[in-house]
Design an enzyme around this catalytic site. Structure first.
Site, PDB file in Angstrom:
ATOM      1  N   ASN A   1       0.876  -1.163   0.000  1.00  0.00           N
ATOM      2  CA  ASN A   1       0.000   0.000   0.000  1.00  0.00           C
ATOM      3  C   ASN A   1       0.918   1.219   0.000  1.00  0.00           C
ATOM      4  O   ASN A   1       1.554   1.530   1.004  1.00  0.00           O
ATOM      5  CB  ASN A   1      -0.913   0.005   1.237  1.00  0.00           C
TER       6      ASN A   1
ATOM      7  N   GLU B   1      -3.915   1.758  -2.936  1.00  0.00           N
ATOM      8  CA  GLU B   1      -4.109   3.156  -2.554  1.00  0.00           C
ATOM      9  C   GLU B   1      -3.213   4.057  -3.409  1.00  0.00           C
ATOM     10  O   GLU B   1      -2.506   4.929  -2.895  1.00  0.00           O
ATOM     11  CB  GLU B   1      -3.871   3.370  -1.058  1.00  0.00           C
TER      12      GLU B   1
ATOM     13  N   TYR C   1      -7.652  -3.929  -2.578  1.00  0.00           N
ATOM     14  CA  TYR C   1      -7.597  -2.919  -1.526  1.00  0.00           C
ATOM     15  C   TYR C   1      -8.972  -2.922  -0.859  1.00  0.00           C
ATOM     16  O   TYR C   1      -9.911  -2.266  -1.320  1.00  0.00           O
ATOM     17  CB  TYR C   1      -7.257  -1.543  -2.114  1.00  0.00           C
TER      18      TYR C   1
ATOM     19  N   ASP D   1      -3.762  -4.997   0.461  1.00  0.00           N
ATOM     20  CA  ASP D   1      -4.112  -4.435   1.765  1.00  0.00           C
ATOM     21  C   ASP D   1      -5.545  -4.864   2.035  1.00  0.00           C
ATOM     22  O   ASP D   1      -6.487  -4.258   1.533  1.00  0.00           O
ATOM     23  CB  ASP D   1      -3.979  -2.910   1.729  1.00  0.00           C
TER      24      ASP D   1
ATOM     25  N   HIS E   1       2.588   1.691   5.402  1.00  0.00           N
ATOM     26  CA  HIS E   1       2.684   0.245   5.198  1.00  0.00           C
ATOM     27  C   HIS E   1       4.084  -0.128   4.726  1.00  0.00           C
ATOM     28  O   HIS E   1       4.755   0.676   4.062  1.00  0.00           O
ATOM     29  CB  HIS E   1       1.699  -0.230   4.133  1.00  0.00           C
TER      30      HIS E   1
END
EC number: 3.1.11.2
Length: 262
Positions: free
Chosen positions: A9, A36, A107, A150, A253
């Site tokens: 991420n 993201e 995600y 993620d 992350h």
């Protein structure tokens, strides 16, 4: 064929393009899945990645939030993108390598701050998203597939810094863990990271709010690599690149890696 895959991420691929480039130069993954990305696809700085030997990219993007992309130095073609829970969000992309392995990049919604569907619409959306993932994979019965991303849930007690303290905190509540487990079971997925590292605390996310994230070490394992059971035994060498959390201008992350012999 042996290839190494990483998931990260990145919290804005344009803002942190140089960090992505550093990872590609230093770690040389064959495939890098990003979440993201916070960018329309046409504005992702593909020329930087192409110059480093990653000419293949498939992606779904949005301005300012969400977004998923897969960078590869191996030939890859897009084979799907799903809008689970009909949120209109760019949260999934799937690609297939020439060896027939399908890679799903997810995600999953974070779910807001209150773990109650009635008080917090975002939490309900997260549960609905996981339910539709479950139903999709139950129907698809995937084979020769890898799922990464993620997933915004730390399922095990040793995936968080304090199990009891986080039982009522979004990302570690029992209902979220149950929903993630149902999605895993529906596709007969195996948690490759924990198959390789079965014991001990393991985190991939540390909050920006901590003044000294490394010393406090109040982390959670939110980022995952799964594989269908038919190829799970081929996955090995799993690791979290914790030092990346300390790079200048980092994501909150750290990248997670695994290698597959297929």
């Amino acid at each position: 064929m042996t290839f190494t895959l990483a998931t990260w991420n990145i919290n804005s691929v344009r803002l942190r393009a140089e960090l992505v480039a550093r990872l590609l130069r230093e770690e040389l993954p064959d495939v890098l899945c990003l979440q993201e990305c916070k960018s329309p696809v046409e504005l992702i700085p593909t020329e930087i990645f192409r110059a480093l030997g990653y000419p293949y990219m498939i992606a779904r993007g949005q301005k300012g939030y969400n977004g998923v992309a897969i960078l590869s130095r191996l030939p890859m073609r897009e084979v799907g993108a799903h809008d689970f829970a009909d949120l209109g969000h760019a949260r999934h992309i799937a690609g297939q390598l020439d060896n027939g392995v399908t890679i799903h990049n997810f995600y999953v919604p974070a779910g807001g701050d209150i773990p109650d569907r009635e008080q917090n619409i975002k939490f309900g959306q997260k549960l609905d998203y996981l339910t539709q993932m479950r139903d999709h994979f139950h129907g698809e019965k995937p084979q020769k597939a890898i799922l990464v991303g993620d997933l915004n849930i730390a399922p095990r007690e040793d995936d968080v810094w304090n199990h009891k303290a986080l039982l009522k905190i979004v990302s570690h509540t029992p209902i979220e863990v149950d929903h993630l487990g149902a999605a895993m079971d529906s596709g007969d997925w195996v948690d490759i990271t924990r198959a390789n590292i079965p014991e001990g605390r393991l985190y991939s996310w540390w909050s920006y709010r901590s003044p000294d994230w490394d010393a406090a070490d109040k982390g959670r394992r939110l980022d995952h690599i799964w594989a269908t059971r038919d190829i799970a035994a081929a996955g090995h060498s799993s690791r979290v690149l914790r030092p990346a959390r300390g790079w200048e201008g980092p994501s909150d992350h750290a990248p997670v890696f695994a290698t597959f012999d297929l």
